[in-house]
Design a protein around this motif. Structure first.
Motif, PDB file in Angstrom:
ATOM      1  N   ASP A 127       0.818  -1.211   0.000  1.00  0.00           N
ATOM      2  CA  ASP A 127       0.000   0.000   0.000  1.00  0.00           C
ATOM      3  C   ASP A 127       0.853   1.262   0.000  1.00  0.00           C
ATOM      4  O   ASP A 127       2.094   1.201  -0.046  1.00  0.00           O
ATOM      5  N   ALA A 128       0.192   2.404   0.047  1.00  0.00           N
ATOM      6  CA  ALA A 128       0.852   3.702  -0.066  1.00  0.00           C
ATOM      7  C   ALA A 128       1.835   3.962   1.072  1.00  0.00           C
ATOM      8  O   ALA A 128       2.690   4.837   0.964  1.00  0.00           O
ATOM      9  N   ARG A 129       1.723   3.187   2.162  1.00  0.00           N
ATOM     10  CA  ARG A 129       2.648   3.339   3.294  1.00  0.00           C
ATOM     11  C   ARG A 129       3.835   2.389   3.201  1.00  0.00           C
ATOM     12  O   ARG A 129       4.731   2.429   4.039  1.00  0.00           O
ATOM     13  N   GLY A 130       3.803   1.496   2.223  1.00  0.00           N
ATOM     14  CA  GLY A 130       4.852   0.488   2.112  1.00  0.00           C
ATOM     15  C   GLY A 130       4.540  -0.776   2.873  1.00  0.00           C
ATOM     16  O   GLY A 130       5.397  -1.647   3.019  1.00  0.00           O
ATOM     17  N   MET A 131       3.322  -0.907   3.364  1.00  0.00           N
ATOM     18  CA  MET A 131       2.938  -2.128   4.075  1.00  0.00           C
ATOM     19  C   MET A 131       2.627  -3.226   3.048  1.00  0.00           C
ATOM     20  O   MET A 131       1.876  -2.993   2.093  1.00  0.00           O
ATOM     21  N   ARG A 132       3.193  -4.404   3.267  1.00  0.00           N
ATOM     22  CA  ARG A 132       3.085  -5.527   2.336  1.00  0.00           C
ATOM     23  C   ARG A 132       2.038  -6.522   2.818  1.00  0.00           C
ATOM     24  O   ARG A 132       1.993  -6.859   4.000  1.00  0.00           O
ATOM     25  N   LEU A 133       1.231  -6.987   1.890  1.00  0.00           N
ATOM     26  CA  LEU A 133       0.299  -8.078   2.161  1.00  0.00           C
ATOM     27  C   LEU A 133       0.920  -9.344   1.603  1.00  0.00           C
ATOM     28  O   LEU A 133       1.122  -9.466   0.393  1.00  0.00           O
ATOM     29  N   ASP A 153      19.921  -3.998   8.478  1.00  0.00           N
ATOM     30  CA  ASP A 153      19.057  -3.037   7.798  1.00  0.00           C
ATOM     31  C   ASP A 153      19.199  -3.129   6.282  1.00  0.00           C
ATOM     32  O   ASP A 153      19.572  -2.164   5.624  1.00  0.00           O
ATOM     33  N   PRO A 154      18.904  -4.307   5.713  1.00  0.00           N
ATOM     34  CA  PRO A 154      18.984  -4.419   4.255  1.00  0.00           C
ATOM     35  C   PRO A 154      17.827  -3.660   3.605  1.00  0.00           C
ATOM     36  O   PRO A 154      16.808  -3.383   4.239  1.00  0.00           O
ATOM     37  N   ALA A 155      18.001  -3.319   2.342  1.00  0.00           N
ATOM     38  CA  ALA A 155      16.893  -2.739   1.576  1.00  0.00           C
ATOM     39  C   ALA A 155      15.828  -3.821   1.418  1.00  0.00           C
ATOM     40  O   ALA A 155      16.139  -4.967   1.080  1.00  0.00           O
ATOM     41  N   LEU A 156      14.573  -3.476   1.700  1.00  0.00           N
ATOM     42  CA  LEU A 156      13.451  -4.418   1.582  1.00  0.00           C
ATOM     43  C   LEU A 156      12.644  -4.022   0.355  1.00  0.00           C
ATOM     44  O   LEU A 156      12.089  -2.917   0.307  1.00  0.00           O
ATOM     45  N   VAL A 157      12.604  -4.909  -0.625  1.00  0.00           N
ATOM     46  CA  VAL A 157      11.966  -4.609  -1.903  1.00  0.00           C
ATOM     47  C   VAL A 157      10.968  -5.703  -2.232  1.00  0.00           C
ATOM     48  O   VAL A 157      11.300  -6.891  -2.195  1.00  0.00           O
ATOM     49  N   VAL A 158       9.737  -5.313  -2.558  1.00  0.00           N
ATOM     50  CA  VAL A 158       8.708  -6.288  -2.938  1.00  0.00           C
ATOM     51  C   VAL A 158       8.497  -6.191  -4.451  1.00  0.00           C
ATOM     52  O   VAL A 158       8.557  -5.107  -5.036  1.00  0.00           O
ATOM     53  N   LEU A 159       8.312  -7.350  -5.088  1.00  0.00           N
ATOM     54  CA  LEU A 159       8.098  -7.428  -6.536  1.00  0.00           C
ATOM     55  C   LEU A 159       6.634  -7.751  -6.796  1.00  0.00           C
ATOM     56  O   LEU A 159       6.146  -8.783  -6.338  1.00  0.00           O
ATOM     57  N   LEU A 160       5.952  -6.868  -7.532  1.00  0.00           N
ATOM     58  CA  LEU A 160       4.509  -7.025  -7.754  1.00  0.00           C
ATOM     59  C   LEU A 160       4.115  -6.634  -9.169  1.00  0.00           C
ATOM     60  O   LEU A 160       4.902  -6.032  -9.901  1.00  0.00           O
ATOM     61  N   TYR A 161       2.875  -6.934  -9.511  1.00  0.00           N
ATOM     62  CA  TYR A 161       2.270  -6.414 -10.736  1.00  0.00           C
ATOM     63  C   TYR A 161       1.746  -5.004 -10.448  1.00  0.00           C
ATOM     64  O   TYR A 161       1.473  -4.653  -9.292  1.00  0.00           O
ATOM     65  N   PRO A 177       7.129  -2.173   7.173  1.00  0.00           N
ATOM     66  CA  PRO A 177       7.029  -1.641   5.818  1.00  0.00           C
ATOM     67  C   PRO A 177       8.255  -2.008   4.973  1.00  0.00           C
ATOM     68  O   PRO A 177       9.350  -2.219   5.510  1.00  0.00           O
ATOM     69  N   VAL A 178       8.048  -2.082   3.670  1.00  0.00           N
ATOM     70  CA  VAL A 178       9.155  -2.278   2.740  1.00  0.00           C
ATOM     71  C   VAL A 178       9.668  -0.900   2.319  1.00  0.00           C
ATOM     72  O   VAL A 178       9.015   0.124   2.552  1.00  0.00           O
ATOM     73  N   HIS A 179      10.838  -0.881   1.711  1.00  0.00           N
ATOM     74  CA  HIS A 179      11.433   0.381   1.291  1.00  0.00           C
ATOM     75  C   HIS A 179      11.061   0.750  -0.137  1.00  0.00           C
ATOM     76  O   HIS A 179      11.076   1.922  -0.497  1.00  0.00           O
ATOM     77  N   ALA A 180      10.757  -0.272  -0.955  1.00  0.00           N
ATOM     78  CA  ALA A 180      10.414   0.000  -2.355  1.00  0.00           C
ATOM     79  C   ALA A 180       9.585  -1.147  -2.907  1.00  0.00           C
ATOM     80  O   ALA A 180       9.653  -2.273  -2.421  1.00  0.00           O
ATOM     81  N   VAL A 181       8.818  -0.830  -3.937  1.00  0.00           N
ATOM     82  CA  VAL A 181       8.110  -1.847  -4.715  1.00  0.00           C
ATOM     83  C   VAL A 181       8.554  -1.686  -6.163  1.00  0.00           C
ATOM     84  O   VAL A 181       8.678  -0.573  -6.665  1.00  0.00           O
ATOM     85  N   VAL A 182       8.823  -2.820  -6.805  1.00  0.00           N
ATOM     86  CA  VAL A 182       9.149  -2.824  -8.229  1.00  0.00           C
ATOM     87  C   VAL A 182       7.995  -3.502  -8.947  1.00  0.00           C
ATOM     88  O   VAL A 182       7.580  -4.602  -8.571  1.00  0.00           O
ATOM     89  N   THR A 183       7.480  -2.813  -9.964  1.00  0.00           N
ATOM     90  CA  THR A 183       6.435  -3.378 -10.826  1.00  0.00           C
ATOM     91  C   THR A 183       6.949  -3.298 -12.262  1.00  0.00           C
ATOM     92  O   THR A 183       7.951  -2.620 -12.529  1.00  0.00           O
ATOM     93  N   PRO A 184       6.273  -3.942 -13.203  1.00  0.00           N
ATOM     94  CA  PRO A 184       6.735  -3.859 -14.588  1.00  0.00           C
ATOM     95  C   PRO A 184       6.826  -2.422 -15.112  1.00  0.00           C
ATOM     96  O   PRO A 184       7.638  -2.142 -15.992  1.00  0.00           O
ATOM     97  N   SER A 185       6.033  -1.508 -14.564  1.00  0.00           N
ATOM     98  CA  SER A 185       6.063  -0.142 -15.092  1.00  0.00           C
ATOM     99  C   SER A 185       7.005   0.784 -14.335  1.00  0.00           C
ATOM    100  O   SER A 185       7.229   1.914 -14.763  1.00  0.00           O
ATOM    101  N   GLY A 186       7.565   0.340 -13.223  1.00  0.00           N
ATOM    102  CA  GLY A 186       8.489   1.233 -12.537  1.00  0.00           C
ATOM    103  C   GLY A 186       8.729   0.887 -11.078  1.00  0.00           C
ATOM    104  O   GLY A 186       8.364  -0.180 -10.594  1.00  0.00           O
ATOM    105  N   VAL A 187       9.329   1.849 -10.374  1.00  0.00           N
ATOM    106  CA  VAL A 187       9.705   1.684  -8.976  1.00  0.00           C
ATOM    107  C   VAL A 187       9.007   2.756  -8.162  1.00  0.00           C
ATOM    108  O   VAL A 187       8.944   3.912  -8.570  1.00  0.00           O
ATOM    109  N   ARG A 188       8.497   2.362  -7.027  1.00  0.00           N
ATOM    110  CA  ARG A 188       7.934   3.339  -6.087  1.00  0.00           C
ATOM    111  C   ARG A 188       8.666   3.140  -4.762  1.00  0.00           C
ATOM    112  O   ARG A 188       8.773   2.021  -4.274  1.00  0.00           O
ATOM    113  N   ARG A 189       9.138   4.236  -4.206  1.00  0.00           N
ATOM    114  CA  ARG A 189       9.867   4.179  -2.951  1.00  0.00           C
ATOM    115  C   ARG A 189       8.991   4.653  -1.802  1.00  0.00           C
ATOM    116  O   ARG A 189       8.108   5.480  -1.984  1.00  0.00           O
TER     117      ARG A 189
END
Length: 194
Positions: A127-133, A153-161, A177-189
């Motif tokens: 979600d918008a806060r970086g909370m992962r389901l 303290d590694p970077a926490l990155v979730v891979l999603l559609y 929370p995660v630090h970033a999400v990577v989707t096919p269209s880009g990255v959100r931090r």
């Protein structure tokens, strides 16, 4: 149930959809500074219609990155092994649950994840806060707790559609929370806590 809805959307994807998304995901993820400078990355092997990870795993390995992959233990905790290429993966059934691709070879122990500079996490949404389901098994909650207890303290990155980045997901007290999400269209931090 929220998880069931995300899984239903994934199950409707074609093999071509999954393959194209995996290629785009690898390209976007490889651009992350957190992965460009990582010596060790804890990742996972996607199964079914999950956002594909094999192209990314191979690219990281080609860069000389040590890639750790999870091995599911009977209590849902994770042990780790080193990725040595797709031909080093074995299919392991876990008592009626989905079969997973796991690394063959030496087991490094649950604490090995503490060596990771970045951790790539599976999930169903963020979600918008970086909370992962997650899927609800708690395996990665244990990993994140283990990292926190160790002061790692590694970077926490979730891979999603793309459709899996949503306004809000349910949160429990132990969620991190995660630090970033990577989707096919880009990255959100997301904001990293100090």
């Amino acid at each position: 149930m929220l998880r069931r809805g995300f899984l239903a959307v994934r199950s409707a994807l074609t093999a071509d959809d999954v393959r194209e998304a995996a290629t785009a995901l690898a390209e976007r993820a490889l651009e992350l500074p957190e992965l460009a400078h990582a010596r060790t990355v804890a990742a996972y092997v996607s199964v079914g219609s999950e956002p594909g990870t094999l192209a990314l795993l191979d690219a990281l390995r080609a860069r000389g990155v040590r890639v750790l992959l999870p091995v599911l233990l009977p209590d849902n905790d994770l042990d780790w092994g080193t990725y040595a290429g797709s031909d080093s993966l074995v299919t392991v059934g876990h008592g009626g649950r989905m079969a997973l691709l796991e690394p063959a070879g030496e087991r490094l122990g649950p604490e090995a994840v503490r060596e990771a500079d970045a951790v790539l996490l599976p999930g169903l949404a963020v979600d918008a806060r970086g909370m992962r389901l997650g899927r609800g098994g708690g395996s990665y909650d244990r990993v994140l707790s283990r990292l926190e207890r160790a002061g790692a303290d590694p970077a926490l990155v979730v891979l999603l559609y793309d459709t899996e980045v949503v306004e809000r997901v349910p949160e429990e007290a132990h969620d991190r929370p995660v630090h970033a999400v990577v989707t096919p269209s880009g990255v959100r931090r997301f904001h990293r806590r100090p």
